[in-house]
Design an enzyme around this catalytic site. Structure first.
Site, mmCIF file in Angstrom:
data_model
loop_
_atom_site.group_PDB
_atom_site.id
_atom_site.type_symbol
_atom_site.label_atom_id
_atom_site.label_comp_id
_atom_site.label_asym_id
_atom_site.label_seq_id
_atom_site.Cartn_x
_atom_site.Cartn_y
_atom_site.Cartn_z
ATOM 1 N N ARG B 258 0.862 -1.184 0.000
ATOM 2 C CA ARG B 258 0.000 0.000 0.000
ATOM 3 C C ARG B 258 0.889 1.220 0.000
ATOM 4 O O ARG B 258 1.761 1.370 0.856
ATOM 5 C CB ARG B 258 -1.002 -0.009 1.154
ATOM 6 C CG ARG B 258 -0.435 0.146 2.524
ATOM 7 C CD ARG B 258 -1.507 0.435 3.569
ATOM 8 N NE ARG B 258 -1.133 -0.047 4.877
ATOM 9 C CZ ARG B 258 -0.257 0.539 5.687
ATOM 10 N NH1 ARG B 258 0.359 1.646 5.321
ATOM 11 N NH2 ARG B 258 0.017 0.013 6.861
ATOM 12 N N HIS B 262 -2.241 3.333 6.335
ATOM 13 C CA HIS B 262 -3.193 2.255 6.603
ATOM 14 C C HIS B 262 -4.625 2.778 6.507
ATOM 15 O O HIS B 262 -5.478 2.202 5.833
ATOM 16 C CB HIS B 262 -2.951 1.672 7.994
ATOM 17 C CG HIS B 262 -4.040 0.771 8.457
ATOM 18 N ND1 HIS B 262 -4.250 -0.481 7.924
ATOM 19 C CD2 HIS B 262 -5.025 0.955 9.366
ATOM 20 C CE1 HIS B 262 -5.316 -1.026 8.503
ATOM 21 N NE2 HIS B 262 -5.801 -0.174 9.373
ATOM 22 N N TYR B 271 6.727 4.095 11.037
ATOM 23 C CA TYR B 271 7.188 2.706 11.061
ATOM 24 C C TYR B 271 7.811 2.185 9.755
ATOM 25 O O TYR B 271 8.254 1.060 9.703
ATOM 26 C CB TYR B 271 6.045 1.776 11.494
ATOM 27 C CG TYR B 271 4.749 1.917 10.694
ATOM 28 C CD1 TYR B 271 4.617 1.300 9.462
ATOM 29 C CD2 TYR B 271 3.682 2.655 11.182
ATOM 30 C CE1 TYR B 271 3.438 1.419 8.737
ATOM 31 C CE2 TYR B 271 2.501 2.786 10.471
ATOM 32 C CZ TYR B 271 2.381 2.166 9.240
ATOM 33 O OH TYR B 271 1.226 2.291 8.525
HETATM 34 C C1 LIG Z 1 -10.276 -8.408 14.965
HETATM 35 C C2 LIG Z 1 -9.630 -7.102 14.690
HETATM 36 N N1 LIG Z 1 -8.532 -6.741 15.381
HETATM 37 C C3 LIG Z 1 -7.950 -5.554 15.152
HETATM 38 C C4 LIG Z 1 -8.456 -4.690 14.224
HETATM 39 C C5 LIG Z 1 -7.802 -3.339 13.998
HETATM 40 N N2 LIG Z 1 -7.137 -3.339 12.687
HETATM 41 C C6 LIG Z 1 -7.760 -2.842 11.603
HETATM 42 S S1 LIG Z 1 -6.889 -3.100 10.214
HETATM 43 C C7 LIG Z 1 -5.646 -3.867 11.053
HETATM 44 C C8 LIG Z 1 -4.465 -4.403 10.291
HETATM 45 C C9 LIG Z 1 -4.890 -5.339 9.226
HETATM 46 O O1 LIG Z 1 -3.800 -5.745 8.490
HETATM 47 P P1 LIG Z 1 -3.949 -6.708 7.243
HETATM 48 O O2 LIG Z 1 -4.772 -7.891 7.595
HETATM 49 O O3 LIG Z 1 -2.599 -6.944 6.716
HETATM 50 O O4 LIG Z 1 -4.813 -5.861 6.197
HETATM 51 P P2 LIG Z 1 -4.456 -4.440 5.551
HETATM 52 O O5 LIG Z 1 -5.080 -3.413 6.445
HETATM 53 O O6 LIG Z 1 -3.000 -4.327 5.445
HETATM 54 O O7 LIG Z 1 -5.143 -4.433 4.231
HETATM 55 C C10 LIG Z 1 -5.926 -3.905 12.408
HETATM 56 C C11 LIG Z 1 -5.040 -4.471 13.439
HETATM 57 C C12 LIG Z 1 -9.606 -5.104 13.525
HETATM 58 N N3 LIG Z 1 -10.167 -4.329 12.579
HETATM 59 N N4 LIG Z 1 -10.168 -6.303 13.763
#
Ligand SMILES: Cc1ncc(C[n+]2csc(CCOP(=O)(O)OP(=O)(O)O)c2C)c(N)n1
Ligand SMILES: [Mg+2]
Lengths: 330, 367
Positions: B258, B262, B271
């Protein structure tokens, strides 16, 4: 008089964690993005640099393992302070919370205890995305074996966090993120505790006792000031701990006023307000002069943010609810 | 040789960073190729406008997708008409390919409940914010389809971080056991907010996790839309009609990045360093495909300009539509909680209206 810092509530979280990390080698902070990033709300900012990656730990994205590993660490006598990024994401860890965290002591007949503190920001009002705004403290209050703490000021935050971390039993520490940065307060630099299970009187008054906690404390006080202009004096009690409730303070405030309202942003059904109402029925029925009003979120899924102001108790809604109680005559 | 028979750490590629052909180009006609290009441009332009709307206070927190268009559009384009997507929160580009009007996505991030409702004719599940929670849904949906003899394929999107959640594991395991027509499409963008991919798992690849569930897993260059199309098409075909000895599900690990934060609430400079971002920007899926299509004589300046104009208008129209939608009536709080509103909720709704009648909307919204 020791030195103080002028801190916001979230800075008081950070300061509280930092103080306890310094005080006790067994304290470990762990969770998603709590390390290098300093937490998505900056609640752990700088701690990774100060205490290192073994004590301020970025974990994989898995709440069940975050809570479950904290259970295992705590059983070994450490004092883990896991963070769940938002209270809406507790649920993958819910099995661990309910099946183990809450009852390890009871199940092992005291052989194992869990001195752990599970932190999570909770509550609405910040225009957050879906699943980021709920208040589900009643889930945890319903669970025997857990203590549930909800501070509403920076001073209390640091003191209650210290008390939670030092407590021999597991604590769910719910932080009202709406007021993370709403105001500042002088917070001592040195370690101190605020006792779990004690409510605080935020305003004195003889007409109506109003019970609230967390982010609802501020609009409740605002409503109380407006009502005072009309001669209605509210006693506002900030519960600070949801479980165990400070029954004595609750009953005492009610006995002096004979009238009560409870304010929380969580849904109404089976909420903390219902519990307080039941306590008053049990212990102070003969003092009661009016129906107890529950001013709460509604029994619907928390809306996307365009409607959240209609969901959350506003100062006006609180004011009108209290008026109802004050104006009641049989 | 099928795309499934390869080492886990050997990503399928079709175009290199410069748009030079390095693998077998999938069988797509000109209109389809231009469609992929146009849909990536749409996703990118939408993304840029959405971030700026958020900056101007016209929209809430928003998760940007720039850099991930190749994975989203390449995969969604490979689906059959009756197939389904089961997204996380970042796959706006895939949803548009499936027919979701962009104003829906805007409305969702503007906090309107109606934005969460895909139109009846769009085969997409609602956005899932809790990480990995949608994975079992995609298995259950596919399972239902299989039980009914329809074998519509369910493509589930999730991130690299999601592979650490129990729901991911449990969903994949069920998919293997019940041999459901599910494609697990992992958008490995290297980061889960601030947590790098290496911190999620010691597995050398995410693709190899499929091995444990008994089905195929593979990597693809997720910033190469043609490679993504190719592997997704193969996975979808296998899900519908598996050859002897192979299970229907596939785990696709699409390696990508990306470019932005985020979400708009995140500051990635805390980071990750600029060098890393610069390195990945060179792999941008859009210029890459554009160069290829120009070299093939399929695109030229005029056609690119026409696509730009089309995309800009579509997004501008979507913004206008979304912003012209008034704040929902408070009644909407209560609607849809149940098939029929229970009397207690009618009473709670009446509380809202009573207060509104006496004090207006200011009673809720403040002065
Ligand atoms: C169960 C849960 N825990 C924590 C979060 C908070 N959170 C939102 S996005 C994220 C990171 C997700 O990373 P990834 O799966 O790699 O997807 P990306 O956002 O990089 O597309 C977190 C920790 C959440 N939405 N749901
Ligand atoms: Mg990711």
């Amino acid at each position: 008089m020791s030195d103080t810092q002028n801190l916001t509530l979230v800075q008081a979280v950070r300061d509280g964690l930092s103080t306890e990390l310094r005080e006790d080698e067994d304290v470990v902070v762990m969770g998603q993005d709590v390390g290098r990033n300093g937490g998505v709300f900056r609640a752990t900012e700088g701690l990774y640099d100060e205490f290192g990656g073994d004590r301020v730990v970025d974990t994989p994205l898995a709440e069940s393992a975050i809570v479950g590993c904290a259970v295992g660490m705590a059983a070994m006598g450490m004092r883990p302070v896991p963070e769940i990024q938002f209270s809406g994401f507790m649920y993958p860890g819910y099995d661990q919370i309910v099946s183990h965290m809450a009852r390890f002591r009871a199940r092992s007949r005291g052989r194992f205890t869990l001195p752990m503190t599970l932190r999570a920001p909770y509550g609405g009002g910040i225009r957050a995305p879906e699943h980021h705004s709920e208040s589900k403290e009643a889930f945890y209050a319903h669970e025997a074996g857990l203590k549930v703490v909800t501070p509403s000021t920076p001073y209390d935050t640091k003191g209650l966090l210290a008390a939670s971390i030092r407590d021999p039993d597991p604590v769910i520490f719910l932080e009202p993120k709406l007021i993370y940065r709403a105001f500042r307060e002088e917070v001592p630099e040195e370690p101190y505790t605020v006792p779990i299970g004690e409510a605080a009187t935020r305003r004195e008054g003889d007409d109506v006792a109003v019970f609230t906690y967390g982010a609802m404390t501020r609009p409740t006080l605002e409503a109380a000031e407006t009502l005072a202009e009309d001669g209605i004096e509210c006693e506002v009690l900030d519960l600070r701990t949801i479980s165990p409730l400070d029954r004595e303070a609750i009953v005492d405030a009610f006995e002096r006023t004979g009238r009560a309202a409870v304010v929380h942003e969580a849904p109404r059904t089976a909420g903390i307000a219902a519990e307080i109402t039941a306590i008053l029925q049990e212990e102070a029925l003969l003092y009661q002069e009016a129906p107890i009003e529950r001013i709460t979120g509604f029994d619907v899924p928390y809306p996307l943010y365009a409607l959240e102001d209609y969901y959350l108790p506003s100062a006006k809604r609180i004011e009108e609810g209290i008026r109802e109680v004050a104006g009641f005559s049989p | 040789m099928s795309v499934f028979d390869r080492a886990y750490d050997d990503p399928v590629r079709v175009l290199d960073e410069d748009g030079t052909v390095v693998g077998d180009v999938p069988d797509l006609d000109e209109a389809e190729l231009v469609g992929i290009y146009r849909d990536m441009r749409l996703a990118r332009h939408f993304d840029e406008r959405a971030v700026s709307l958020q900056r101007q206070g016209r929209m809430g927190t928003y998760p940007p997708l720039s850099g991930q268009e190749g994975a989203q559009v390449g995969s969604a384009t490979a689906l059959g008409e009756t197939d389904w997507i089961v997204p996380s929160y970042r796959e706006h580009g895939a949803a548009f390919v499936r027919g979701l009007p962009p104003e829906k996505t805007l409305l969702y991030w503007m906090g309107h409940g109606d934005g969460a409702k895909p139109p009846e004719d769009v085969r997409a599940f609602p956005i899932a914010v809790p990480i990995a929670s949608q994975v079992p849904h995609a298995v259950g949906g596919a399972w239902a389809s299989k039980l009914r003899g329809e074998n519509d394929v369910f493509v589930c999107y999730f991130g690299d971080g999601a592979t650490s959640e129990g729901d991911f594991h449990e969903g994949c395991n069920f998919a293997g056991v019940f041999d459901t027509p599910t494609v697990f499409f992992c958008n490995n963008n290297g980061w889960a907010i601030s947590v790098p991919r290496e911190r999620q798992t010691r597995s050398a690849t995410l693709a190899q996790k499929a091995e444990a569930y008994g089905f195929d897993g593979l990597q693809v260059d997720g910033m190469d839309p043609l490679a993504v199309y190719k592997v997704t098409e193969a996975a979808v075909e296998k899900a519908r009609d598996p050859p002897e000895g192979r299970l229907r599900p596939t785990l696709i690990e699409a390696i990508q990045y990306r470019f932005g934060a985020h979400t708009t609430a995140d500051d990635p400079t805390v980071y990750r360093d600029d060098d890393e971002v610069r390195k990945w920007r060179r792999k941008d899926p859009i210029p890459r495909l554009e160069r290829y299509l120009r070299s093939e004589g399929i695109l030229d300046d005029d056609r690119v300009a026409a696509i730009e104009a089309e995309v800009e208008k579509r997004v501008a129209d979507a913004i206008e539509t979304a912003e012209s939608v008034p704040r929902p009536e408070p009644r909407a709080l209560f609607e849809h909680a149940y098939a029929e509103l229970p009397s207690e909720l009618e009473a709670q709704y009446a509380e809202v209206e009573t207060l509104r009648e006496e004090h207006g909307d200011a009673a809720f919204l403040g002065e």
